[in-house]
Design a protein around this motif. Sequence first.
Motif, PDB file in Angstrom:
ATOM      1  N   GLY A  72       0.804  -1.211   0.000  1.00  0.00           N
ATOM      2  CA  GLY A  72       0.000   0.000   0.000  1.00  0.00           C
ATOM      3  C   GLY A  72       0.838   1.262   0.000  1.00  0.00           C
ATOM      4  N   SER A  73       0.203   2.377  -0.252  1.00  0.00           N
ATOM      5  CA  SER A  73       0.864   3.675  -0.197  1.00  0.00           C
ATOM      6  C   SER A  73       0.822   4.222   1.222  1.00  0.00           C
ATOM      7  CB  SER A  73       0.174   4.670  -1.142  1.00  0.00           C
ATOM      8  OG  SER A  73       0.216   4.193  -2.473  1.00  0.00           O
ATOM      9  N   ALA A  74       1.842   4.975   1.586  1.00  0.00           N
ATOM     10  CA  ALA A  74       1.882   5.570   2.920  1.00  0.00           C
ATOM     11  C   ALA A  74       0.770   6.607   3.062  1.00  0.00           C
ATOM     12  CB  ALA A  74       3.234   6.221   3.163  1.00  0.00           C
ATOM     13  N   PRO A  75       0.021   6.548   4.157  1.00  0.00           N
ATOM     14  CA  PRO A  75      -1.023   7.551   4.376  1.00  0.00           C
ATOM     15  C   PRO A  75      -0.422   8.858   4.896  1.00  0.00           C
ATOM     16  CG  PRO A  75      -0.946   6.079   6.236  1.00  0.00           C
ATOM     17  CD  PRO A  75       0.077   5.552   5.250  1.00  0.00           C
ATOM     18  N   ARG A  76      -1.259   9.808   5.171  1.00  0.00           N
ATOM     19  CA  ARG A  76      -0.792  11.062   5.751  1.00  0.00           C
ATOM     20  C   ARG A  76      -0.402  10.855   7.213  1.00  0.00           C
ATOM     21  NH1 ARG A  76      -5.608  15.122   4.323  1.00  0.00           N
ATOM     22  NH2 ARG A  76      -6.740  13.315   5.123  1.00  0.00           N
ATOM     23  N   HIS A  77       0.392  11.769   7.715  1.00  0.00           N
ATOM     24  CA  HIS A  77       0.842  11.696   9.102  1.00  0.00           C
ATOM     25  C   HIS A  77      -0.353  11.556  10.054  1.00  0.00           C
ATOM     26  CE1 HIS A  77       3.413  12.587  12.592  1.00  0.00           C
ATOM     27  NE2 HIS A  77       2.375  13.253  13.041  1.00  0.00           N
ATOM     28  N   GLY A  78      -0.241  10.591  10.970  1.00  0.00           N
ATOM     29  CA  GLY A  78      -1.282  10.398  11.972  1.00  0.00           C
ATOM     30  C   GLY A  78      -2.420   9.505  11.536  1.00  0.00           C
ATOM     31  N   GLU A  79      -2.389   9.021  10.289  1.00  0.00           N
ATOM     32  CA  GLU A  79      -3.459   8.146   9.810  1.00  0.00           C
ATOM     33  C   GLU A  79      -3.062   6.684   9.967  1.00  0.00           C
ATOM     34  OE1 GLU A  79      -4.434   9.280   5.843  1.00  0.00           O
ATOM     35  OE2 GLU A  79      -5.595  11.032   6.488  1.00  0.00           O
ATOM     36  N   ALA A  80      -4.066   5.819  10.013  1.00  0.00           N
ATOM     37  CA  ALA A  80      -3.838   4.393  10.264  1.00  0.00           C
ATOM     38  C   ALA A  80      -3.327   3.669   9.024  1.00  0.00           C
ATOM     39  CB  ALA A  80      -5.114   3.737  10.754  1.00  0.00           C
ATOM     40  N   ILE A  81      -2.351   2.808   9.241  1.00  0.00           N
ATOM     41  CA  ILE A  81      -1.856   1.891   8.207  1.00  0.00           C
ATOM     42  C   ILE A  81      -2.509   0.532   8.374  1.00  0.00           C
ATOM     43  CG2 ILE A  81       0.188   0.637   7.396  1.00  0.00           C
ATOM     44  CD1 ILE A  81       1.830   3.115   8.221  1.00  0.00           C
ATOM     45  N   GLY A  82      -2.696   0.143   9.617  1.00  0.00           N
ATOM     46  CA  GLY A  82      -3.276  -1.166   9.879  1.00  0.00           C
ATOM     47  C   GLY A  82      -3.212  -1.519  11.346  1.00  0.00           C
ATOM     48  N   VAL A  83      -3.162  -2.814  11.614  1.00  0.00           N
ATOM     49  CA  VAL A  83      -3.149  -3.338  12.980  1.00  0.00           C
ATOM     50  C   VAL A  83      -2.083  -4.416  13.069  1.00  0.00           C
ATOM     51  CG1 VAL A  83      -4.479  -4.551  14.769  1.00  0.00           C
ATOM     52  CG2 VAL A  83      -5.605  -2.861  13.300  1.00  0.00           C
ATOM     53  N   VAL A  84      -1.365  -4.458  14.196  1.00  0.00           N
ATOM     54  CA  VAL A  84      -0.379  -5.515  14.421  1.00  0.00           C
ATOM     55  C   VAL A  84      -0.872  -6.422  15.544  1.00  0.00           C
ATOM     56  CG1 VAL A  84       1.005  -4.122  16.034  1.00  0.00           C
ATOM     57  CG2 VAL A  84       2.056  -6.054  14.835  1.00  0.00           C
ATOM     58  N   TYR A  85      -0.679  -7.732  15.345  1.00  0.00           N
ATOM     59  CA  TYR A  85      -1.042  -8.746  16.334  1.00  0.00           C
ATOM     60  C   TYR A  85       0.226  -9.537  16.673  1.00  0.00           C
ATOM     61  CZ  TYR A  85      -5.616  -7.867  14.137  1.00  0.00           C
ATOM     62  OH  TYR A  85      -6.755  -7.284  13.612  1.00  0.00           O
ATOM     63  N   VAL A  86       0.501  -9.666  17.971  1.00  0.00           N
ATOM     64  CA  VAL A  86       1.688 -10.414  18.402  1.00  0.00           C
ATOM     65  C   VAL A  86       1.248 -11.399  19.487  1.00  0.00           C
ATOM     66  CG1 VAL A  86       4.075 -10.276  19.200  1.00  0.00           C
ATOM     67  CG2 VAL A  86       3.064  -8.334  17.992  1.00  0.00           C
ATOM     68  N   PRO A  87       0.946 -12.637  19.138  1.00  0.00           N
ATOM     69  CA  PRO A  87       0.481 -13.608  20.129  1.00  0.00           C
ATOM     70  C   PRO A  87       1.418 -13.767  21.324  1.00  0.00           C
ATOM     71  CG  PRO A  87       0.065 -14.434  17.934  1.00  0.00           C
ATOM     72  CD  PRO A  87       0.873 -13.185  17.765  1.00  0.00           C
ATOM     73  N   ARG A  88       2.714 -13.608  21.126  1.00  0.00           N
ATOM     74  CA  ARG A  88       3.655 -13.716  22.249  1.00  0.00           C
ATOM     75  C   ARG A  88       3.364 -12.676  23.325  1.00  0.00           C
ATOM     76  NH1 ARG A  88       6.589 -17.450  24.427  1.00  0.00           N
ATOM     77  NH2 ARG A  88       7.287 -18.081  22.345  1.00  0.00           N
ATOM     78  N   PHE A  89       2.783 -11.543  22.942  1.00  0.00           N
ATOM     79  CA  PHE A  89       2.484 -10.477  23.900  1.00  0.00           C
ATOM     80  C   PHE A  89       1.144 -10.677  24.600  1.00  0.00           C
ATOM     81  CE2 PHE A  89       5.139  -7.215  21.274  1.00  0.00           C
ATOM     82  CZ  PHE A  89       6.291  -7.912  21.590  1.00  0.00           C
ATOM     83  N   GLY A  90       0.416 -11.716  24.241  1.00  0.00           N
ATOM     84  CA  GLY A  90      -0.873 -11.985  24.863  1.00  0.00           C
ATOM     85  C   GLY A  90      -1.912 -12.355  23.821  1.00  0.00           C
ATOM     86  N   ALA A  91      -2.866 -13.180  24.226  1.00  0.00           N
ATOM     87  CA  ALA A  91      -3.878 -13.685  23.288  1.00  0.00           C
ATOM     88  C   ALA A  91      -4.738 -12.577  22.700  1.00  0.00           C
ATOM     89  CB  ALA A  91      -4.763 -14.705  23.992  1.00  0.00           C
ATOM     90  N   ASP A  92      -4.856 -11.453  23.413  1.00  0.00           N
ATOM     91  CA  ASP A  92      -5.699 -10.352  22.942  1.00  0.00           C
ATOM     92  C   ASP A  92      -4.892  -9.153  22.471  1.00  0.00           C
ATOM     93  OD1 ASP A  92      -8.066 -11.755  23.561  1.00  0.00           O
ATOM     94  OD2 ASP A  92      -7.929 -11.128  25.656  1.00  0.00           O
ATOM     95  N   TYR A  93      -3.590  -9.328  22.281  1.00  0.00           N
ATOM     96  CA  TYR A  93      -2.756  -8.182  21.913  1.00  0.00           C
ATOM     97  C   TYR A  93      -3.013  -7.749  20.473  1.00  0.00           C
ATOM     98  CZ  TYR A  93       1.281  -5.210  21.020  1.00  0.00           C
ATOM     99  OH  TYR A  93       2.088  -4.143  20.692  1.00  0.00           O
ATOM    100  N   SER A  94      -3.406  -6.496  20.317  1.00  0.00           N
ATOM    101  CA  SER A  94      -3.522  -5.868  18.998  1.00  0.00           C
ATOM    102  C   SER A  94      -3.344  -4.371  19.200  1.00  0.00           C
ATOM    103  CB  SER A  94      -4.883  -6.163  18.358  1.00  0.00           C
ATOM    104  OG  SER A  94      -5.942  -5.693  19.175  1.00  0.00           O
ATOM    105  N   ARG A  95      -2.599  -3.751  18.298  1.00  0.00           N
ATOM    106  CA  ARG A  95      -2.339  -2.320  18.399  1.00  0.00           C
ATOM    107  C   ARG A  95      -2.391  -1.679  17.019  1.00  0.00           C
ATOM    108  NH1 ARG A  95      -2.882  -3.604  22.924  1.00  0.00           N
ATOM    109  NH2 ARG A  95      -1.735  -3.005  24.796  1.00  0.00           N
ATOM    110  N   PRO A  96      -2.832  -0.418  16.941  1.00  0.00           N
ATOM    111  CA  PRO A  96      -2.851   0.259  15.644  1.00  0.00           C
ATOM    112  C   PRO A  96      -1.427   0.564  15.174  1.00  0.00           C
ATOM    113  CG  PRO A  96      -4.171   1.426  17.310  1.00  0.00           C
ATOM    114  CD  PRO A  96      -3.325   0.433  18.032  1.00  0.00           C
ATOM    115  N   ILE A  97      -1.248   0.574  13.869  1.00  0.00           N
ATOM    116  CA  ILE A  97      -0.011   1.055  13.260  1.00  0.00           C
ATOM    117  C   ILE A  97      -0.353   2.375  12.583  1.00  0.00           C
ATOM    118  CG2 ILE A  97       1.840   0.584  11.627  1.00  0.00           C
ATOM    119  CD1 ILE A  97       1.037  -2.389  11.807  1.00  0.00           C
TER     120      ILE A  97
END
Length: 240
Positions: A72-97
């Motif tokens: 994808g193309s980079a959005p404007r500053h402060g806009e969302a690119i997506g979401v990251v999930y890291v199971p090692r950090f917990g079963a419910d871990y998800s954070r915006p990128i």
Amino acid sequence: MAVQVAGELLITLGVVAILFVAWQLWWTNVEADAVQGAAVKQFVQEHQTPVTNDPSATAPADQAAAGTVPVGSAPRHGEAIGVVYVPRFGADYSRPIIEGTSQDVIDTLGLGRYKDTAMPGAVGNFAMAGHRQTHGAVLDNIHTLVPGDKIYVQTADGFYTYVFRNQEIVLPDRTDVLLPVPTQPGAVPDQRLLTMTSCNPRFGSEERIIAYSVFDSWQPLSAGAPAAIAKQLAALQGKG
């Protein structure tokens, strides 16, 4: 009298210091968690995927090899690119990128993508920064990653799976970890990398901890989420 006044002032200063630390380590996390949680739900609900727990639901093996991984193309500053999930950090871990790494982004909105680094799925170095202990503590457990751990990045195009490779500790001025080929100026990249950076140690900022991961696979939203995060994604979509 002077001694009594000085003592009272010291006590007051001590209380203020304790309250400041409590604000830093607790309240900033409460505020950031609320904002980030809402952003994650909004993103996944705007980019619906089929609900599946089928571990065989993966992209064709030749998609990445054929160079068809979408970028994808980079959005404007402060806009969302997506979401990251890291199971090692917990079963419910998800954070915006979010696009950008200035304080207005990483103090509230989530993980920030370093400007001029690669986008998810691109050849080169997709690099992000996040706090360790405050403002959502998005990378508090970065030190717990072990080789082979999966990191999933969801964008409007689909799911990118990266596999954690190794970590290193560097000084804050080591910006060469953000290069297309980390620590190798002028080198031409031939891999798709994900680099996460945060402060080190956990309650300090004298150093930086760097976590490197290597691209493994991609699958479109229409294929559903990777099996490891399918249940979590269904809950975020309100289907769990």
